[in-house]
Design an enzyme around this catalytic site. Sequence first.
Site, PDB file in Angstrom:
ATOM      1  N   PRO B 147       0.814  -1.215   0.000  1.00 41.89           N
ATOM      2  CA  PRO B 147       0.000   0.000   0.000  1.00 41.89           C
ATOM      3  C   PRO B 147       0.855   1.276   0.000  1.00 41.89           C
ATOM      4  CG  PRO B 147      -0.914  -1.589   1.535  1.00 41.89           C
ATOM      5  CD  PRO B 147       0.369  -2.173   1.028  1.00 41.89           C
ATOM      6  N   ALA B 149       4.271   1.410  -1.014  1.00 44.71           N
ATOM      7  CA  ALA B 149       5.458   1.367  -1.861  1.00 44.71           C
ATOM      8  C   ALA B 149       5.200   0.562  -3.120  1.00 44.71           C
ATOM      9  CB  ALA B 149       6.629   0.735  -1.102  1.00 44.71           C
ATOM     10  N   GLY B 150       5.469   1.186  -4.256  1.00 42.17           N
ATOM     11  CA  GLY B 150       5.293   0.474  -5.522  1.00 42.17           C
ATOM     12  C   GLY B 150       6.590   0.497  -6.283  1.00 42.17           C
ATOM     13  N   SER B 151       6.707   1.479  -7.188  1.00 39.97           N
ATOM     14  CA  SER B 151       7.926   1.580  -7.983  1.00 39.97           C
ATOM     15  C   SER B 151       9.140   1.893  -7.116  1.00 39.97           C
ATOM     16  CB  SER B 151       7.749   2.670  -9.034  1.00 39.97           C
ATOM     17  OG  SER B 151       6.680   2.330  -9.883  1.00 39.97           O
ATOM     18  N   ILE B 361     -14.540   7.878 -32.733  1.00 42.60           N
ATOM     19  CA  ILE B 361     -14.845   7.638 -34.143  1.00 42.60           C
ATOM     20  C   ILE B 361     -16.165   6.879 -34.289  1.00 42.60           C
ATOM     21  CG2 ILE B 361     -14.086   6.300 -36.167  1.00 42.60           C
ATOM     22  CD1 ILE B 361     -11.176   7.150 -35.366  1.00 42.60           C
ATOM     23  N   GLU B 389       3.787  -2.566 -14.079  1.00 44.82           N
ATOM     24  CA  GLU B 389       5.173  -2.734 -14.553  1.00 44.82           C
ATOM     25  C   GLU B 389       5.896  -1.389 -14.645  1.00 44.82           C
ATOM     26  OE1 GLU B 389       5.822  -6.290 -14.192  1.00 44.82           O
ATOM     27  OE2 GLU B 389       7.151  -5.681 -15.813  1.00 44.82           O
ATOM     28  N   GLY B 390       5.501  -0.437 -13.811  1.00 45.42           N
ATOM     29  CA  GLY B 390       6.104   0.898 -13.834  1.00 45.42           C
ATOM     30  C   GLY B 390       5.258   1.858 -14.640  1.00 45.42           C
TER      31      GLY B 390
END
Lengths: 418, 410
Positions: B147, B149-151, B361, B389-390
């Site tokens: 929660p 810390a990721g990258s 479109i 994945e970042g």
Amino acid sequence: MHRGEDLGRARGTMIDFAPTEEQQALQEAVRQFAKTMLAPRIRETEKLRGLAPEVQAAAIEMGLSLASIPESSGGPGFSFVTRVLLEEELAAGDPAATYGLAGPGAFALAIAELCDEARCKQFLAPFVEHPDRFGAVAWGEAKPVDSRGGFATTAKWIGNSFTLEGTKSYVVGASRAETLLVFAQVDDAADWNGVGAFVVPKHVHGISIERVTTLGLEAADVASVRLEHVRVPRASYLNEAKEWSHRLLRFFVKNALLVAARCTGLQRAAIEVTRDYVQTRTAFGKPIGHFQAVAFNISDRFIDLEASRAMVQRAAFLWDAVAAGQAEENEALLASARAIGFAQEAAMRAGNDAVQLHGGAGFMRDYPVEKYMRDAKQLQVCGMTTTQADQLASRIELGLPLEWSLLVPTAESQNVFV
Amino acid sequence: MDFLLSDRQKTLREGIRGFAANVIRPQALSWDRNAGVPEPFLKQMVQMAAQMGGQLGVSLEPAVARAPDESGESGEKKKSSANLTALIGAEEMAWGDAGLLLCLPGPGLGGPPVRASGTPEQKERFFGIFKDMSETLAWGAYGLTEPGAGSDVAGIRASCRKEGGEWVINGRKCYITNGARAAWTVVFATIDPALGRAGHRAFVVEKGTPGFGVGRIEEKMGLRASETAELVFEECRVPEANLLGGEESYQSKEGFMTAMKTFDNTRPLVAAMAIGIGRAAYEYARDFVKERYLLSRSIPRYGAIAERLAKVGRQLEAARMVTWRAGWMADQGIPNAKEASMSKAIAGQAAIGACIEAIDICGAEGTIAHDHQLLEKWFRDIKVYDIFEGTGNIQRIVISKRVIEGLKGF
């Protein structure tokens, strides 16, 4: 290096982004020339509207003036991949200088597409014999004709020769060209299908040249060509090839793909000089390149460069594969259209961001970036416009007929420099 | 230079495309609504993958971390093209349904770290369960994100301490693909947050380990067929033998962290999937225009639409070229961290742009969900491709550090 060697490689065995050893050697030689002879003289070339004699001599010595001549006509017979590799290297030195190099240039590309081998050899022989000669293609006209499709410039069969009458515009290198390929209306009733082409020596009576000033690419030395009662023999008339309109479309697309290669080189030049600048210019106690907004901007332009280069190379490869019977022409047209549109827009982004990241200094002519920005815009109206490339891609994707008169640049849509 | 696909790659692409169009797509919307792909179908997929040689882009695991003999192409030619082939397969699978691709049984994102850093005994033990999945399907998972810390991996707070022959883990992991169903998950924890990455340890935590539980299963914007779980560790006791790579590998610089770098290459694979979804949306809009506008509308109106289509088409082509080049570099053994990040950065944005434009479109019809009409689903699925994945910005940090001299970080 010869086309034969290029095509001799195994194809379709494995995707490979690496140039051959021969191509790498050529790239390296041209990179050195661009770095030492073109880049330091960018302002001189701009002022001269062409290359200084010693630079031109060095380019001719390297054989660059013959690059567009097919092997069967006495040229080096470069594959299209080799050609885009060289164009990128030259443009990385000075994008404008690529338009000032001696040789037949677009003239040879057009002749190779529009003529059979024998006539191609005949028309290109003088360039092989005199590698310092220039050629030019007189395609554009300032205004459309109100009453019909086609060009206002006419070619009438009178007596035993054609008489050319009219004014061609946006002609690259017209004032220094020995030979012009002039497009004119042969049959008024046939609209665009009544257009023919004539190989015209510039010294004939009735031709006058009016040079114009452009936003960028000064070395292209753009001019208008006025033709008053210009008489040329039947032998100079080209509209006898089969699939004429198709060949014309192919010429425009291939020519614009070379423009896309120059756009790739321009990006490289603009990004690298800007990267150096942001690494040395400090503000708030550190190089400005160490701020995210700046570094991310540079990163995005490097992504553009990576994409442009691979797209241009793939499209060029597909033209070589078409020649070898290994790919469909529509595949090459689509890949080219996408590469042209992408590379042109990416070059414009690179030029714009280069000036922006230099701040006020970028607006000054002390730095090359304002020139790159002007050249980038100019490149977007060379060969084909971005819009025209996009329309071509869509027509292929939607399965619509490729009506050449709707797709190639004319006063009815957007004019370009050829 | 060569830009033609090999016969093998063409066969693979055509095979997956046909299967995706006829079998996968008709079911994709129901998988999305029911938040999962039924096991019988997954078993069928496993069987197919086995018949096709075990890889062929139907696994999220990048081929770069495989030994050469496992690449599946070694007998055919000298240099490998396993990465590129996997990219081609991944694009086609995602063109069918990206949710399914993430559901496929196998080690998933947990595979590369075990393959790169695991001891021979660990590889045997953890990969053994995937050898025969004809009866029981099995998944692996990868648990790094928390929660807080990721990258910024250095910020992970899940803790581990050694007690006798066991490691005791406490903390939470979130957004874990296949986290609830996985037989094992590679979990990162720290012996001391003050040590940064040097304090990190990776464990293979098996399902059923005391103190290991599954928290909530997330409700997502898209990729709803894929399970995304929260993992909870409360005094979770993991045997010493499950410390990935063994204790020694954490004592040297050339150890665990170096090995981890060898699987940077999931990024081009994620980029290829994004391109597959973007291409699906682009083709849908293209065919929509072909079938409706062209027949009933005048040229000027169509001209503007054609230009928008072309821009989408060329952005996707640009992304594909950058992605293929990153994969090609991996096949050549050329370091490609910068190019891998470039591929992810350009593909995420190009594909999101494609989905947004495609709905524009098509107008109202583009937002309606029917079987065989998946545009609104692709729009929901694609957004996360510029996130997981970042994120796009993380990719730009990676690129910045490699193009700006002296830049260590921001």
